[in-house]
Design a protein around this motif. Structure first.
Motif, PDB file in Angstrom:
ATOM      1  N   ASN A 235       0.857  -1.192   0.000  1.00 39.58           N
ATOM      2  CA  ASN A 235       0.000   0.000   0.000  1.00 39.58           C
ATOM      3  C   ASN A 235       0.890   1.237   0.000  1.00 39.58           C
ATOM      4  O   ASN A 235       1.417   1.643   1.033  1.00 39.58           O
ATOM      5  N   TYR A 236       1.076   1.856  -1.163  1.00 44.55           N
ATOM      6  CA  TYR A 236       2.007   2.959  -1.313  1.00 44.55           C
ATOM      7  C   TYR A 236       1.338   4.333  -1.218  1.00 44.55           C
ATOM      8  O   TYR A 236       1.986   5.346  -1.477  1.00 44.55           O
ATOM      9  N   GLU A 237       0.072   4.364  -0.858  1.00 43.20           N
ATOM     10  CA  GLU A 237      -0.641   5.637  -0.756  1.00 43.20           C
ATOM     11  C   GLU A 237      -0.740   6.150   0.682  1.00 43.20           C
ATOM     12  O   GLU A 237      -1.342   7.199   0.923  1.00 43.20           O
ATOM     13  N   VAL A 238      -0.180   5.435   1.641  1.00 42.44           N
ATOM     14  CA  VAL A 238      -0.272   5.841   3.053  1.00 42.44           C
ATOM     15  C   VAL A 238       0.722   6.965   3.342  1.00 42.44           C
ATOM     16  O   VAL A 238       1.757   7.094   2.677  1.00 42.44           O
ATOM     17  N   LYS A 239       0.404   7.780   4.359  1.00 42.05           N
ATOM     18  CA  LYS A 239       1.262   8.863   4.816  1.00 42.05           C
ATOM     19  C   LYS A 239       1.378   8.795   6.332  1.00 42.05           C
ATOM     20  O   LYS A 239       0.492   8.292   7.024  1.00 42.05           O
ATOM     21  N   THR A 240       2.486   9.310   6.860  1.00 42.01           N
ATOM     22  CA  THR A 240       2.695   9.280   8.315  1.00 42.01           C
ATOM     23  C   THR A 240       1.884  10.356   9.023  1.00 42.01           C
ATOM     24  O   THR A 240       1.543  10.196  10.195  1.00 42.01           O
ATOM     25  N   ASP A 246      12.210  18.156  13.841  1.00 42.35           N
ATOM     26  CA  ASP A 246      13.306  17.496  14.539  1.00 42.35           C
ATOM     27  C   ASP A 246      13.696  16.247  13.754  1.00 42.35           C
ATOM     28  O   ASP A 246      13.254  16.043  12.618  1.00 42.35           O
ATOM     29  N   GLU A 247      14.551  15.408  14.375  1.00 44.67           N
ATOM     30  CA  GLU A 247      15.042  14.229  13.680  1.00 44.67           C
ATOM     31  C   GLU A 247      13.924  13.250  13.343  1.00 44.67           C
ATOM     32  O   GLU A 247      13.915  12.634  12.272  1.00 44.67           O
ATOM     33  N   ILE A 248      12.966  13.081  14.275  1.00 43.22           N
ATOM     34  CA  ILE A 248      11.840  12.187  14.002  1.00 43.22           C
ATOM     35  C   ILE A 248      11.016  12.728  12.840  1.00 43.22           C
ATOM     36  O   ILE A 248      10.548  11.972  11.972  1.00 43.22           O
ATOM     37  N   GLY A 249      10.827  14.049  12.813  1.00 43.70           N
ATOM     38  CA  GLY A 249      10.129  14.653  11.686  1.00 43.70           C
ATOM     39  C   GLY A 249      10.854  14.412  10.374  1.00 43.70           C
ATOM     40  O   GLY A 249      10.222  14.182   9.335  1.00 43.70           O
ATOM     41  N   ASP A 250      12.204  14.463  10.407  1.00 41.48           N
ATOM     42  CA  ASP A 250      12.982  14.184   9.194  1.00 41.48           C
ATOM     43  C   ASP A 250      12.776  12.742   8.734  1.00 41.48           C
ATOM     44  O   ASP A 250      12.656  12.475   7.526  1.00 41.48           O
ATOM     45  N   VAL A 251      12.760  11.807   9.703  1.00 41.81           N
ATOM     46  CA  VAL A 251      12.518  10.399   9.346  1.00 41.81           C
ATOM     47  C   VAL A 251      11.129  10.237   8.737  1.00 41.81           C
ATOM     48  O   VAL A 251      10.948   9.530   7.735  1.00 41.81           O
ATOM     49  N   ALA A 252      10.130  10.902   9.351  1.00 38.36           N
ATOM     50  CA  ALA A 252       8.765  10.818   8.829  1.00 38.36           C
ATOM     51  C   ALA A 252       8.697  11.370   7.403  1.00 38.36           C
ATOM     52  O   ALA A 252       8.038  10.787   6.520  1.00 38.36           O
TER      53      ALA A 252
END
Length: 497
Positions: A235-240, A246-252
């Motif tokens: 499922n490639y249409e999902v979003k976080t 911050d770093e977690i935001g960068d990962v997201a």
């Protein structure tokens, strides 16, 4: 996973806070104890100095010289003056300490609650070890602290010694204040107890806050984890839906970008699958007709169905024509496949574009004789050096000219111009329907009419691939039943501008 991480973070925060609390508690205890002792000593010194100054004032008012602190009618029976007795009695109640007064001859004038009135009198032999040294230092004018009297009073005691100085500066006596330090110890213990309770309460509050912060900290990580699991399922249409600076935001953001790229790749794969299926269907269709004709002709000849010489000759002509068509189709497929392969290299070098155009026009004029079509070429220069593959560029121009001749009316003109790095080829024939324009460069897309019955539908696709491999921009302008213009922009590969 989230619960484990929350408990780990809470545990680590608690351990760090506990270590910091213990360290701070130890430092505070040492500083608090030292401060309390210093404050206790200063209070004792202030009390002792006050006693010393008051007694010094008494001696100035007394008329007797040997024992200025008391009156005596004779040398064997002496007693304190009334003022001194009242003052000494008052000292023991306000200082909460035993006040000893010793004169210059080391006589104990008073020892706490016992006055020099014939009652118990201490001697230096009864005093603890090093007591005489302490008293001697005070007679030398020093303010001295000591704890040597603790065993004497059978309780931990802090002693301060202050000299009694006369008006002319002579040390005439000593004031010793003996104060039990259990009051100070109780104050220190109370302070430490308060500190421990405060640290424990702070730790409990810190654990609660740490748990809350850890829970909030790991919440976006749960979202990221769930998105990655969905990506793994296809499922490639999902979003976080995580927006943090911050770093977690960068990962997201990285996961969201990955999701977009995978979604694009999925759509591209679906498109390629459709193109592959269409290609197989188209090539099957294109091959079926000539193969069917060839097989039917060969079977007819083989089975002697056709025996008349004229008919036999017609069958041979059909066989030759279909064979030529198959050969052209296979060659075009090979050319298109090579051009679409990034590993296939072109033989690029510096060539004169106008020479390529002239060579292509000469070859195309042989095809114009049957329809009496003329080709006009105009250019504002004779030489235009570009970096390209001579044969492939000639093939590209010939494909356009071949189509222009094929769809032009008899006796019409094909105009070719080159100005400002743009080569334009215009025919005045049927034109292209507006709804067909977006698809003319697709493989096997061709007009189904009598004029294009021998076409493979791959010519324009090959021309477009040659242009792409040379970084040439291609545009098409057409009006049905009036004209069609193909324009090639060579500005990116011109060697000398």
């Amino acid at each position: 996973m989230r619960k484990k991480l929350v408990f780990k973070l809470t545990f680590y925060f608690t351990i760090v806070l506990l270590i910091l609390s213990i360290g701070i508690g130890i430092v505070f205890t040492i500083l608090f104890r030292n401060h309390t002792v210093d404050l206790y000593k200063r209070n004792l010194v202030n009390s002792a100095v006050g006693v010393s100054e008051t007694l010094s004032e008494f001696t100035f008012r007394m008329q007797y010289s040997r024992f200025p602190l008391f009156d005596f009618p004779n040398r064997n029976n002496f007693y304190f003056s009334n003022d001194a007795q009242v003052y000494i009695s008052f000292l023991n109640s306000i200082t909460m300490a035993n006040v000893w007064i010793i004169d210059r001859d080391y006589n104990f004038i008073t020892t706490g609650t016992s006055y020099y009135d014939g009652s118990r009198v201490y001697t230096f032999s009864e005093l603890p070890h090093n007591a005489e040294k302490v008293i001697q230092k005070v007679f030398e004018g020093e303010t001295t602290f000591s704890e040597v009297f603790g065993n004497f009073f059978e309780t931990p005691t802090l002693t301060v010694g202050v000299p009694i100085v006369s008006q002319n500066g002579e040390v005439i006596g000593v004031v010793l204040l003996h104060s039990p330090i259990d009051y100070m110890q109780k104050a220190i213990e109370q302070g430490i107890k308060t500190l421990v309770i405060s640290i424990l309460l702070a730790l409990v509050l810190s654990v609660i806050l740490s748990f809350s912060f850890a829970w909030a900290f790991t919440k976006p990580m749960d979202k990221i984890r769930n998105v990655t699991l969905e990506l793994a399922k296809g499922n490639y249409e999902v979003k976080t839906d995580v927006s943090q600076d911050d770093e977690i935001g960068d990962v997201a953001k990285a996961v969201d970008i990955l999701s977009e790229r995978l979604n694009e790749a999925s759509r591209e794969r679906e498109k390629l699958d459709k193109m592959r299926k269409d290609f197989v269907a188209n090539i099957s269709h294109e091959l079926r007709t000539p193969v069917t004709v060839i097989r039917g002709s060969v079977e007819a000849l083989h089975d002697k169905v056709v025996t008349e010489p004229k008919q036999v000759e017609e069958y041979y002509s059909h066989l030759l024509a279909e064979s030529i068509y198959l050969q052209r189709l296979v060659n075009d497929l090979l050319d298109l496949s090579r051009l679409q392969n990034a590993d296939f290299s072109l033989n690029k070098e510096e060539v004169n574009l106008l020479s390529i155009v002239h060579e292509s026009v000469r070859s195309a004029r042989r095809l114009c004789t049957e329809k009496d079509i003329s080709i006009n070429f105009e250019s504002d220069m004779d030489v235009e050096v570009i970096n390209g593959d001579f044969d492939r560029l000639r093939q590209m121009i010939l494909i356009i000219l071949d189509n222009a001749i094929k769809f032009s009316s008899t006796g019409s003109t094909i105009d070719i111009t080159y100005r400002n790095f743009i080569l334009s080829i215009t025919d005045h024939g049927e034109g292209i329907r507006e709804e067909d324009l977006p698809y003319i460069f697709d493989r096997f897309y061709k007009m189904r009419d009598e004029k294009n019955k021998e076409g493979t539908g791959l010519g324009l696709a090959i021309a477009k691939q040659i242009a792409l491999r040379h970084d040439i921009a291609v545009t098409v302008d057409s009006k049905e039943n009036e004209y069609t213009t193909f324009s090639f922009d060579f500005s990116n590969i011109v060697s000398y501008k």
